[in-house]
Design a protein around this motif. Structure first.
Motif, PDB file in Angstrom:
ATOM      1  N   GLN B  90      -7.875  35.132  -4.387  1.00  9.44           N
ATOM      2  CA  GLN B  90      -7.497  36.188  -5.334  1.00  9.44           C
ATOM      3  C   GLN B  90      -7.929  37.562  -4.806  1.00  9.44           C
ATOM      4  N   GLU B 168      -5.683  31.320  -7.017  1.00 10.49           N
ATOM      5  CA  GLU B 168      -5.206  32.449  -7.827  1.00 10.49           C
ATOM      6  C   GLU B 168      -4.767  33.636  -6.962  1.00 10.49           C
ATOM      7  N   GLY B 171      -3.737  36.740  -8.911  1.00  7.21           N
ATOM      8  CA  GLY B 171      -4.639  37.171  -9.996  1.00  7.21           C
ATOM      9  C   GLY B 171      -4.895  38.657 -10.033  1.00  7.21           C
TER      10      GLY B 171
END
Lengths: 293, 227
Positions: B90, B168, B171
């Motif tokens: 992320q 992620e 994200g």
């Protein structure tokens, strides 16, 4: 920050962080070098003082000049003697006359003094025990009437040298620990600031050795730079000290200075190597979540 | 285990500190599959990915990934496992003290590349795959979030991995950039690489349908095996 060239800014900021590490290392090594210099001078001074300690061998009245010469040669050849000086009874009388300020030979009608040999010992033997053993050995010679030395002075010199040596040893041990802790701390802080980079390197498949290598090379390089700066500062201090106290030149020993400088370089390399190795090892072993604490 | 199986997880228990967050995890992923891993924060998605790339040890159960048995994985084998994987985060996790080219070069040097000409070629190749041709001279902070994530994906592709694990990856990105990143990952999966992507982004899930593994209530639900 110069927004026009952020790469330059980043490089400058990295360089300035390296510079502060080099300065910390050099100052700490300079302190250690100063202590080493003090110890060297103290050691030289103690040898100088001890080698001025000596005793006088009073010769018997009837010893022939050839025997005296032979005896002096045997003294010069012995392992504990640094130098000897033969004093005839006439020279002794002259010195005493000068000290007393009157001609005691004319007053007495004869010279009561005896010929003697002043012996200066090597520093290692300039202590009461050795002198006592040497005295016993010398008294076995037929030429020797008496051996004279100031026992209290010998004891006092040795006691003071021992005390000063002990203080220097304790002080240098403490300073050494402080210095190692300071350098270690500077390096750990510098590696700590790169802990996330280290973790990223691990995540892309770099081995611990591959990650550690550039950090250790850089650490050693900083240790060497720091050591050279410390040596420059030490050379300046030596120059200024000798200018202020010219007598120190007599105690100067180039070989010892070279040894001290080599010691500063080795210490710089050793401490930075160990500190970097340990700090990187710590961060390559930490889990990502632990890096935030 | 089927010939095409690249990730095989059997009866794995996942703990976060002392707490059991996922029990009896059984997952089988084949080459070229695109798999979403979804679930609430703390449901065990990231822990599962961490086990897969050797960041967390596998205590209970059996698992293998790209030919590595995670149960018997030794500390010094972890770098070699990671060379078979591409990992995307992320927060990008780029080396912020060097240019994009140097980020990619670092991965190549660290993983045994020596031929500088081939390294440069590979660098241009992966940057062009993620649409960043000509930006290799830039520092990471000079790029947008989407571009940094593309660099992170390019880095994951450098060693031509069989699997990409993405934790992620959208994200920190805006919706449009997120879509671009997903499209890129889907394109990569079409070249035969398995992709496991942990995400919270249900809008993307609905738009780009794929096999979905849900971590919920301490269990795994797999859309490929609904029962």
């Amino acid at each position: 920050m110069s927004s026009s060239n952020p790469e330059k800014y980043t490089k400058r900021s990295v360089r300035s962080s390296y510079l502060s590490t080099v300065i910390s290392v050099s100052l700490v090594l300079f302190m250690l070098g100063l202590l080493g210099l003090t110890i060297l001078y103290a050691n030289k001074l103690s040898i100088y003082v001890k080698e001025n300690i000596g005793f006088t061998v009073i010769l018997k009245e009837d010893v022939k000049p050839a025997d005296i010469n032979q005896f002096q040669k045997s003294l010069d050849a012995s392992r504990y003697v640094k130098s000897t000086n033969f004093i005839t009874k006439e020279e002794a009388a002259k010195t005493l006359q000068e000290d007393l300020g009157e001609d005691f030979v004319e007053f007495l009608g004869y010279n009561p003094l005896l010929s003697s040999i002043d012996v200066h010992l090597k520093a290692d033997y300039a202590n009461a025990d050795s002198i006592s053993n040497i005295e016993a050995a010398l008294l076995k010679n037929e030429e020797v009437k008496e051996v004279y030395y100031q026992k209290s002075l010998v004891d006092l010199v040795n006691k003071n040298v021992k005390t000063i040596g002990l203080i220097l040893l304790v002080f240098s041990s403490l300073l050494m620990i402080i210095c190692i802790a300071l350098i270690n701390n500077s390096i750990r802080l510098s590696i700590y600031s790169k802990r996330f980079l280290i973790k990223t390197m691990q995540l892309v498949g770099a081995t611990q050795g591959f990650i550690r290598k550039p950090f250790i090379f850089r650490g050693i390089k900083h240790g060497i730079y720091g050591a050279f700066i410390a040596i420059l500062l030490l050379s300046g201090v030596i120059y200024l000290m000798q200018k202020q106290i010219p007598e120190l030149i007599e105690l100067q020993d180039i070989d010892l200075f070279v040894t001290l400088f080599a010691f500063v370089i080795l210490l710089g390399v050793f401490i930075t190597f160990v500190s970097t190795w340990l700090a990187v090892r710590k961060y390559v072993r930490l889990k990502t979540d632990d890096l935030y604490y | 285990m089927a010939l095409d199986t690249i990730i095989d997880i059997k009866n794995v228990q996942i703990h976060q500190k002392e707490n059991l967050v996922l029990a009896n995890v059984n997952i089988n992923i084949e080459k070229g599959e695109f798999v979403y891993l979804i679930g609430k924060t703390g449901s065990g998605k990231s822990s599962l990915l961490k086990i897969l790339y050797g960041e967390l040890p596998l205590d209970d159960g059996e698992a293998s990934i790209a030919g590595f048995n995670l149960k018997e994985l030794k500390r010094k084998e972890i770098p070699f496992l990671r060379r078979k994987l591409g990992i995307v985060f992320q927060d990008f996790q780029l080396l912020t003290d060097r240019t994009i080219d140097d980020n990619l070069m670092f991965v190549m040097k660290a993983t045994g590349w020596t031929d500088k000409i081939k390294m440069k070629e590979r660098c241009s190749d992966v940057l062009s795959k993620v649409g960043l041709t000509g930006k290799g001279f830039k520092m990471p902070h000079e790029l947008s979030g989407g571009e940094q994530q593309r660099v992170s994906i390019a880095r994951a592709l450098v060693n031509d991995p069989e699997i990409i694990l993405a934790d992620e990856p959208t994200g920190n990105l805006d919706p449009q950039t997120s879509e671009e990143i997903i499209t890129l990952l889907l394109d990569i999966s079409k070249t035969g690489r398995a992709i496991v992507m942990a995400t919270h982004d249900y809008l993307l899930l609905n738009k780009f349908k794929a096999r979905t593994i849900t971590c919920e209530g301490g269990k795994i639900m797999d859309s490929k095996y609904p029962n």
